[in-house]
Design a protein around this motif. Structure first.
Motif, short mmCIF file in Angstrom:
data_model
loop_
_atom_site.label_atom_id
_atom_site.label_comp_id
_atom_site.label_asym_id
_atom_site.label_seq_id
_atom_site.Cartn_x
_atom_site.Cartn_y
_atom_site.Cartn_z
N MET A 1 0.84 -1.21 0.00
CA MET A 1 0.00 0.00 0.00
C MET A 1 0.87 1.25 0.00
O MET A 1 1.94 1.27 0.60
CB MET A 1 -0.89 0.03 1.25
CG MET A 1 -1.87 -1.11 1.34
SD MET A 1 -3.21 -0.91 0.19
CE MET A 1 -4.46 -0.21 1.27
N SER A 2 0.37 2.27 -0.65
CA SER A 2 1.14 3.51 -0.74
C SER A 2 1.12 4.30 0.56
O SER A 2 1.89 5.23 0.72
CB SER A 2 0.57 4.38 -1.85
OG SER A 2 0.44 3.64 -3.03
N ILE A 3 0.18 3.95 1.47
CA ILE A 3 0.03 4.80 2.65
C ILE A 3 0.58 4.16 3.90
O ILE A 3 0.45 4.71 4.98
CB ILE A 3 -1.45 5.19 2.87
CG1 ILE A 3 -2.32 3.96 3.08
CG2 ILE A 3 -1.96 6.01 1.71
CD1 ILE A 3 -3.74 4.31 3.51
N SER A 4 1.20 3.00 3.76
CA SER A 4 1.84 2.40 4.93
C SER A 4 3.28 2.04 4.58
O SER A 4 3.62 1.95 3.40
CB SER A 4 1.05 1.16 5.38
OG SER A 4 0.74 0.38 4.26
N PRO A 5 4.13 1.86 5.58
CA PRO A 5 5.52 1.53 5.27
C PRO A 5 5.61 0.29 4.39
O PRO A 5 4.83 -0.65 4.58
CB PRO A 5 6.13 1.28 6.65
CG PRO A 5 5.28 2.05 7.59
CD PRO A 5 3.89 1.99 7.02
N PRO A 6 6.49 0.31 3.40
CA PRO A 6 6.59 -0.84 2.50
C PRO A 6 7.14 -2.06 3.22
O PRO A 6 7.88 -1.91 4.21
CB PRO A 6 7.57 -0.35 1.42
CG PRO A 6 8.41 0.67 2.12
CD PRO A 6 7.52 1.32 3.13
N TRP A 10 11.63 -4.14 -0.24
CA TRP A 10 10.95 -3.42 -1.32
C TRP A 10 11.93 -2.85 -2.33
O TRP A 10 11.56 -2.57 -3.47
CB TRP A 10 10.09 -2.29 -0.74
CG TRP A 10 10.88 -1.27 0.04
CD1 TRP A 10 11.12 -1.29 1.38
CD2 TRP A 10 11.53 -0.11 -0.47
NE1 TRP A 10 11.89 -0.22 1.75
CE2 TRP A 10 12.16 0.53 0.62
CE3 TRP A 10 11.65 0.46 -1.75
CZ2 TRP A 10 12.89 1.70 0.48
CZ3 TRP A 10 12.38 1.63 -1.88
CH2 TRP A 10 12.99 2.24 -0.77
N PHE A 11 13.19 -2.70 -1.94
CA PHE A 11 14.13 -2.07 -2.86
C PHE A 11 14.68 -3.11 -3.83
O PHE A 11 15.61 -3.84 -3.52
CB PHE A 11 15.27 -1.40 -2.08
CG PHE A 11 16.05 -0.43 -2.93
CD1 PHE A 11 15.61 0.86 -3.12
CD2 PHE A 11 17.21 -0.84 -3.57
CE1 PHE A 11 16.31 1.75 -3.92
CE2 PHE A 11 17.92 0.04 -4.37
CZ PHE A 11 17.47 1.34 -4.55
N LYS A 12 14.05 -3.20 -4.99
CA LYS A 12 14.49 -4.21 -5.96
C LYS A 12 14.30 -3.66 -7.38
O LYS A 12 13.55 -2.70 -7.59
CB LYS A 12 13.72 -5.50 -5.77
CG LYS A 12 12.20 -5.34 -5.77
CD LYS A 12 11.55 -6.69 -5.57
CE LYS A 12 10.06 -6.65 -5.89
NZ LYS A 12 9.19 -6.20 -4.83
N PRO A 14 13.11 -3.25 -11.21
CA PRO A 14 11.81 -3.49 -11.83
C PRO A 14 11.86 -4.72 -12.73
O PRO A 14 12.92 -5.09 -13.23
CB PRO A 14 11.56 -2.22 -12.65
CG PRO A 14 12.91 -1.63 -12.88
CD PRO A 14 13.74 -2.02 -11.70
#
Lengths: 177, 512
Positions: A1-6, A10-12, A14
């Motif tokens: 979700m864009s509104i909670s911490p990922p 998450w850093f990967k 594309p």
């Protein structure tokens, strides 16, 4: 979700369609990046940005000398002098609230160094109906190397706001064979 | 969230709809900034309709004095006051509710808010007094009343204080461990906006403080005209990138609220925000593409190399935002065909339709015109013509303002805790406003390509307008009128809801 911490990890990089799109977008940006300088040299349509500092009073004096030595007639409508610079030579156009001075008469196919500056506020040199536009600043002699390619009477409209009479500031450039 | 918030006792509540925590101090300032934003939007909107009806040659409503005064008023109120007040509200929401944190300081928030209000009123009064008809750009040596500049400086300082309050809230949230891991994407985008805002405001200070000193008579000479343009656009253009960042964050936010959207890859989205921060300041050079004083090499480097990386960022968001909606909709089972998910989207929800129309208008109309105008070759036939406002009405109005309207359809029920009346009207409002702005922006762009200048009372005075140009100017009037009706609908609905709407405390908001 864009509104909670990922979530962790998450850093990967594309993948899939997203990766393709980023690649296409990057290529497109690189193409545009190459096109602008390429067309600057190939198209020869742009000013090199040649400009010199000049005090408004000095510029006005130069314009006056230019008018005195090259005046050929008087414009019946505006009563401004019509000035015909020597082909290949310097032409001057002075902007101030709210007129362009003088009327220039240029020869088709000849190259001119057109000096434009303002005596007071900022103005906009807008050649119509060619629709060619340059900024005119007080304190700067903006030198445009131009070669008229079509005969006719062109209007010079001011397109930078310069006070209540802004819309009345219209000048003229004549191009003759 | 597993982490515990840092709220003081009785200083927070839990949102009945989203389950998000709400800091009551932040809630108060979100309300205060949002109310001011809408008031200035109304002032700007009245200016907008007067201008649209003046540029329409068959109507030409205002005389020249009030036309130029209104251009100044409209630009300042829309582009600065409406947007900045709303953005501070967005920042205060992001750093508290989304981080499970309290606002850093009530006092700092008051200081910033009061400075912004005083400054905005000061500038508006100076404009109405008639000694500040200098347009939003106030290019020297055009001189305004000192109150005009001082007001703008106060608004900028007030905004900066709000931004500092935001950063300090990020700090205490991190310190108190109110959330786990990295910032949520929406907060990351808002932070990018806040960083760019600092850059913009510093440029504004460098350009406007000496100009103000000159208008006071403390400096005998105005700042150099070319220097002023260079620095001013560090404010003028960079602040538009604040709008872009804030708008894209709002897109992600609204996409989440309305469809449960989930970005495919957050690293990509966040990198795009970083590109905005790094490269957009250089892109402000495209305002000087036909200026004397800076050379061709400088112009080409700054407008191509760096601007295209910022363009890349927008092209990335143009993919990731709809992709996040698509994947959410497909996950819900709307898998029919290539666009089945799109048809199944909640188009009756003004929060969604405003967001999606904003995405389309900003991306296709605003983005493409912007990249086009920012090339040296095309700028020469576009500089200071109506093509320029044609571009930025697609970005800032069709894009940012429409996205902020969409957000308002959630701010009122969730923060003010009041329900909208006349919901069918609210459902069509984004379409009304969006189509009006799209028509107007297109008409402006075409009129500009006929050579019609921007900011001119009577384009026909010397230009002997072609029939095509006249037709397009009529389109500006008609599109502007339609957009104005859409805008007025938004304001009336919102004011009615805020002051007289049914309270929804203790229960979820009525779904759109």
């Amino acid at each position: 979700m864009s509104i909670s911490p990922p979530p962790p990890g998450w850093f990967k990089a594309p993948t899939g369609g997203e990766r393709t799109w980023v690649g296409i977008a990057l290529l497109w940006c690189l193409l545009m990046f190459l096109m602008m300088p390429y067309w600057h040299f190939r198209g020869k349509q742009n000013s090199t940005g040649e400009a010199y500092r000049v005090a408004p009073a000095d510029f006005a004096a130069r314009v006056e000398r230019f008018v005195e030595s090259n005046k050929v007639a008087e414009d019946p409508q505006s009563k401004k002098p019509i000035v015909e610079p020597a082909p290949g030579g310097d032409a001057y156009l002075q902007a101030r609230m709210w007129d362009w001075y003088p009327v220039l008469r240029l020869k088709k196919g000849q190259e001119y160094r057109l000096h434009i500056s303002s005596l007071d506020l900022q103005h906009g040199f807008s050649l119509q109906p060619m629709n060619m536009n340059f900024q005119v600043l007080p304190g700067y002699d903006h030198v445009l190397t131009i070669t008229p390619t079509r005969t006719g009477d062109y209007r010079v409209v001011c397109n930078e706001f310069c006070g209540i009479g802004h819309h009345t500031m219209v000048g003229k450039i004549e191009v003759r064979d | 969230m597993s982490s515990v918030g840092n709220f003081l006792p009785n200083q927070s509540r839990t949102c009945d709809t989203t389950g998000l925590p709400v800091c009551l101090t932040a809630q108060f300032f979100i309300k205060a900034h949002a109310v001011c934003a809408v008031v200035f939007l109304l002032v700007g909107a009245i200016g907008a309709i007067l201008l649209a009806l003046t540029r329409w040659p068959a109507v030409q409503l205002l005389g020249p004095t009030w036309y130029y005064r209104t251009v100044t008023l409209h630009g300042i109120n829309m582009l600065i006051f409406w947007i900045l007040f709303f953005e501070v509200a967005v920042l205060y929401f992001c750093c508290t509710s989304l981080l499970n944190s309290r606002l850093f300081s009530r006092g700092v928030a008051w200081l910033g808010f009061v400075l912004m209000v005083v400054g905005a009123l000061m500038t508006d009064v100076a404009i109405f007094q008639g000694r500040s008809d200098v347009m939003m750009t106030s290019y020297v040596p055009l001189k305004a009343s000192p109150w005009f500049y001082l007001g703008l400086i106060l608004v900028a300082v007030g905004t900066l204080i709000g931004v500092v309050n935001y950063f300090l809230t990020l700090y205490i949230a991190k310190r108190d461990g109110t959330y786990d891991g990295s910032l949520p994407l929406v907060v990351f985008g808002a932070t990018a906006a806040a960083i760019i805002a600092v850059v913009a405001i510093l440029h504004g200070a460098v350009a406007l403080i000496p100009t103000w000193a000159w208008s006071m008579g403390w400096l005998s000479e105005p700042p150099d005209a070319a220097w002023y343009r260079l620095i001013w656009w560090g404010l003028g253009h960079v602040s538009q990138q604040v709008n872009v960042c804030a708008m894209v964050s709002v897109w992600y936010f609204l996409a989440t609220l309305t469809t449960g959207a989930k970005p495919l890859n957050q690293a990509v989205c966040r990198t795009a925000f970083v590109f905005y921060v790094l490269f957009i300041n250089l892109a402000s050079a495209h305002h000087l593409l036909v200026d004397p004083g800076v050379g061709a090499t400088w112009k080409i480097w700054n407008t191509s190399y760096a601007m295209y990386l910022a363009v890349l960022a927008s092209m990335i968001h143009g993919f990731t935002v709809p992709a996040s909606v698509e994947s959410a909709m497909r996950a819900k089972g709307y898998t029919k065909g290539l666009f089945g998910w799109l048809f199944a989207c909640p188009w009756k929800n003004p929060g969604f339709s405003a967001f999606f129309l904003s995405l389309v208008i900003f991306g296709f109309m605003g983005g493409i015109t912007g990249v086009t105008l920012g090339t040296q070759q095309i700028n020469i036939i576009a500089h200071n013509t109506l093509r320029i406002p044609g571009h930025f009405h697609a970005t800032v109005v069709g894009g940012t303002t429409l996205a902020f309207m969409g957000l308002t359809y959630y701010v009122v029920p969730l923060i003010f805790r009041r329900e909208y009346y006349a919901r069918p009207l609210a459902r069509i409002q984004p379409y009304l406003f969006g189509s009006g702005i799209a028509i107007m922006a297109l008409a402006m762009s075409f009129a500009g390509s006929y050579g019609v200048p921007r900011r001119v009372w009577d384009a026909d005075a010397g230009a002997n307008l072609s029939a095509g140009a006249n037709l397009m100017l009529a389109g500006v009037g008609l599109g502007g009128t339609l957009a104005f009706i859409g805008l007025l609908t938004f304001i009336l609905l919102t004011v009615a809801a805020v002051f007289f709407g049914k309270k929804n405390e203790g229960r979820p908001m009525t779904a759109w």
